[in-house]
Design an enzyme around this catalytic site. Structure first.
Site, PDB file in Angstrom:
ATOM      1  N   GLY A   1       6.969  -6.570   2.075  1.00 12.61           N
ATOM      2  CA  GLY A   1       6.951  -7.095   0.705  1.00 12.61           C
ATOM      3  C   GLY A   1       7.958  -8.199   0.461  1.00 12.61           C
ATOM      4  O   GLY A   1       8.222  -8.573  -0.680  1.00 12.61           O
TER       5      GLY A   1
ATOM      6  N   LYS B   1      -0.822   1.080  -1.977  1.00  4.93           N
ATOM      7  CA  LYS B   1       0.381   1.575  -2.660  1.00  4.93           C
ATOM      8  C   LYS B   1       0.033   2.050  -4.072  1.00  4.93           C
ATOM      9  O   LYS B   1      -1.065   2.553  -4.300  1.00  4.93           O
ATOM     10  CB  LYS B   1       1.466   0.493  -2.645  1.00  4.93           C
ATOM     11  CG  LYS B   1       1.737  -0.014  -1.221  1.00  4.93           C
ATOM     12  CD  LYS B   1       2.968  -0.860  -1.098  1.00  4.93           C
ATOM     13  CE  LYS B   1       3.141  -1.280   0.362  1.00  4.93           C
ATOM     14  NZ  LYS B   1       4.343  -2.065   0.586  1.00  4.93           N
TER      15      LYS B   1
ATOM     16  N   HIS C   1       5.632   6.295   5.632  1.00  8.41           N
ATOM     17  CA  HIS C   1       5.840   4.893   5.247  1.00  8.41           C
ATOM     18  C   HIS C   1       7.300   4.699   4.820  1.00  8.41           C
ATOM     19  O   HIS C   1       7.906   5.604   4.242  1.00  8.41           O
ATOM     20  CB  HIS C   1       4.891   4.530   4.096  1.00  8.41           C
ATOM     21  CG  HIS C   1       4.913   3.067   3.782  1.00  8.41           C
ATOM     22  ND1 HIS C   1       5.876   2.507   2.979  1.00  8.41           N
ATOM     23  CD2 HIS C   1       4.126   2.051   4.196  1.00  8.41           C
ATOM     24  CE1 HIS C   1       5.666   1.192   2.912  1.00  8.41           C
ATOM     25  NE2 HIS C   1       4.609   0.894   3.644  1.00  8.41           N
TER      26      HIS C   1
ATOM     27  N   SER D   1       4.417  -8.091   5.527  1.00 10.28           N
ATOM     28  CA  SER D   1       4.041  -9.445   5.107  1.00 10.28           C
ATOM     29  C   SER D   1       2.972 -10.089   5.990  1.00 10.28           C
ATOM     30  O   SER D   1       3.023 -11.286   6.269  1.00 10.28           O
ATOM     31  CB  SER D   1       5.285 -10.341   5.004  1.00 10.28           C
ATOM     32  OG  SER D   1       6.198  -9.807   4.054  1.00 10.28           O
TER      33      SER D   1
ATOM     34  N   GLY E   1       0.610  -5.936   0.256  1.00  9.61           N
ATOM     35  CA  GLY E   1       0.269  -6.868  -0.819  1.00  9.61           C
ATOM     36  C   GLY E   1      -1.027  -7.639  -0.595  1.00  9.61           C
ATOM     37  O   GLY E   1      -1.867  -7.750  -1.500  1.00  9.61           O
TER      38      GLY E   1
ATOM     39  N   GLU F   1       6.639  -1.183  11.291  1.00  9.47           N
ATOM     40  CA  GLU F   1       6.870  -1.979  10.088  1.00  9.47           C
ATOM     41  C   GLU F   1       8.372  -2.173   9.894  1.00  9.47           C
ATOM     42  O   GLU F   1       9.044  -1.299   9.320  1.00  9.47           O
ATOM     43  CB  GLU F   1       6.289  -1.273   8.861  1.00  9.47           C
ATOM     44  CG  GLU F   1       4.800  -1.036   8.954  1.00  9.47           C
ATOM     45  CD  GLU F   1       4.177  -0.870   7.578  1.00  9.47           C
ATOM     46  OE1 GLU F   1       3.313  -1.669   7.232  1.00  9.47           O
ATOM     47  OE2 GLU F   1       4.582   0.046   6.845  1.00  9.47           O
TER      48      GLU F   1
ATOM     49  N   ASN G   1      -2.953  -0.879   2.721  1.00 11.06           N
ATOM     50  CA  ASN G   1      -2.217   0.134   1.968  1.00 11.06           C
ATOM     51  C   ASN G   1      -2.089  -0.385   0.539  1.00 11.06           C
ATOM     52  O   ASN G   1      -1.337  -1.324   0.290  1.00 11.06           O
ATOM     53  CB  ASN G   1      -0.843   0.315   2.633  1.00 11.06           C
ATOM     54  CG  ASN G   1       0.095   1.195   1.820  1.00 11.06           C
ATOM     55  OD1 ASN G   1      -0.317   1.828   0.855  1.00 11.06           O
ATOM     56  ND2 ASN G   1       1.363   1.211   2.213  1.00 11.06           N
TER      57      ASN G   1
ATOM     58  N   GLU H   1       8.641   3.267   2.415  1.00 11.80           N
ATOM     59  CA  GLU H   1       8.927   3.526   0.993  1.00 11.80           C
ATOM     60  C   GLU H   1       9.072   5.028   0.749  1.00 11.80           C
ATOM     61  O   GLU H   1       9.880   5.466  -0.070  1.00 11.80           O
ATOM     62  CB  GLU H   1       7.820   2.910   0.119  1.00 11.80           C
ATOM     63  CG  GLU H   1       7.986   1.399   0.049  1.00 11.80           C
ATOM     64  CD  GLU H   1       6.691   0.611  -0.086  1.00 11.80           C
ATOM     65  OE1 GLU H   1       5.666   1.185  -0.488  1.00 11.80           O
ATOM     66  OE2 GLU H   1       6.719  -0.596   0.220  1.00 11.80           O
TER      67      GLU H   1
HETATM   68  P1  PGA Z   1       3.410  -5.862   2.813  1.00 12.83           P
HETATM   69  O1  PGA Z   1       3.500  -4.269   2.973  1.00 12.83           O
HETATM   70  O2  PGA Z   1       2.205  -6.317   3.582  1.00 12.83           O
HETATM   71  O3  PGA Z   1       3.247  -6.069   1.322  1.00 12.83           O
HETATM   72  O4  PGA Z   1       4.665  -6.435   3.345  1.00 12.83           O
HETATM   73  C1  PGA Z   1       3.227  -3.663   4.213  1.00 12.83           C
HETATM   74  C2  PGA Z   1       3.334  -2.169   4.071  1.00 12.83           C
HETATM   75  O5  PGA Z   1       4.176  -1.700   3.309  1.00 12.83           O
HETATM   76  O6  PGA Z   1       2.574  -1.414   4.708  1.00 12.83           O
END
Ligand code: PGA
Length: 251
Positions: A175, A13, A97, A215, A237, A169, A11, A99
């Protein structure tokens, strides 16, 4: 032995210009050409989808979008329909998601409508669910996930959901560098699979792919993937750099 084919999904983002996205996609195609053991998906921003689609055509990297709107067309300024994603080359779409839930007001009801729109257009929906840190601390993890699954998947039959992917998640792990331990993740994935069996049937429960996200890095992916109910990863990330993402793909 694995009975479900893994999916490693990136992803991106709100990162990368068109040129940067095309360059990263092109590098990833080279780095992952030998990865026959897993499905691979990247989800760039809307503006890069069609360009990235051209770059990855004929490769084993699939294209996904990060969101969609449930109407097929109309006066909905700023929104994108499932058919538009298909026409840009998408095979997958990430839905709900955390976010989007936290920053843009998405609800289990909107998630449900979006999954329906994805299925109608034969896109593979990747439904994201997860608890916040305070919900986990208050021992509400399972009840929160239960509600997200019940409402997100309300009104579907198991036949509708043959392609559905669930991404667990935990919000506190996104993140932040904090990962759920493989045992914590496995416990939740097991719970989700049994929930799918209760709400639908054993066939769907056994075939549905449940990804872990939060993460995920080259250093922890193998341990997570060794768990029987973890079928892949949704990576934020660490998916931005093709060299790093390729290491995850080659878990
Ligand atoms: P992250 O994000 O790997 O940066 O923790 C995962 C996600 O939001 O799908």
């Amino acid at each position: 032995m694995r009975t479900r084919r893994p999916l490693i999904a990136g992803n991106w983002k709100m990162f990368k210009t068109c040129a940067e996205a095309v360059e990263a996609a092109s590098r990833l195609v080279d780095l992952s050409s030998d990865a026959n053991h897993t499905d691979i998906m990247i989800a760039p921003t809307f503006t890069s989808l069609a360009l990235v689609s051209e770059k990855i055509a004929g490769s084993n990297v699939g294209l996904g979008a990060q969101n969609l709107f449930w109407e097929s067309q109309g006066a909905f300024t700023g929104e994108i329909s499932a058919q538009m994603l298909v026409s840009a080359g998408c095979r997958y779409v990430i839905i709900g998601h955390s976010e989007r839930r936290q920053l843009f007001g998405e609800t289990d009801e909107s998630v449900n409508k979006k999954i329906n729109a994805a299925i109608q257009s034969e896109l593979i929906p990747v439904m994201c669910i997860g608890e916040t840190e305070s919900q986990r601390d208050a021992d509400k993890t399972f009840s929160v996930l239960d509600k997200q699954v019940q409402m997100g998947l309300e009104g579907f039959s198991s036949g509708d959901l043959g392609s559905l992917v669930i991404a667990y998640e935990p919000v506190w792990a996104i993140g932040t560098g904090k990962t759920a331990t493989s045992n914590q993740a496995q416990e939740v994935h097991r719970f989700l699979r049994s929930l799918i069996e209760k709400k639908f049937d054993k066939n769907l429960a056994e075939s549905i792919r449940i990804l872990y996200g939060g993460s995920v890095k080259p250093g922890n992916v193998a341990e997570l993937m060794s768990m029987p109910d973890i079928d892949g990863a949704l990576v934020g990330g660490a998916s931005l750099d093709p060299e790093v993402f390729s290491k995850i793909i080659h878990f």
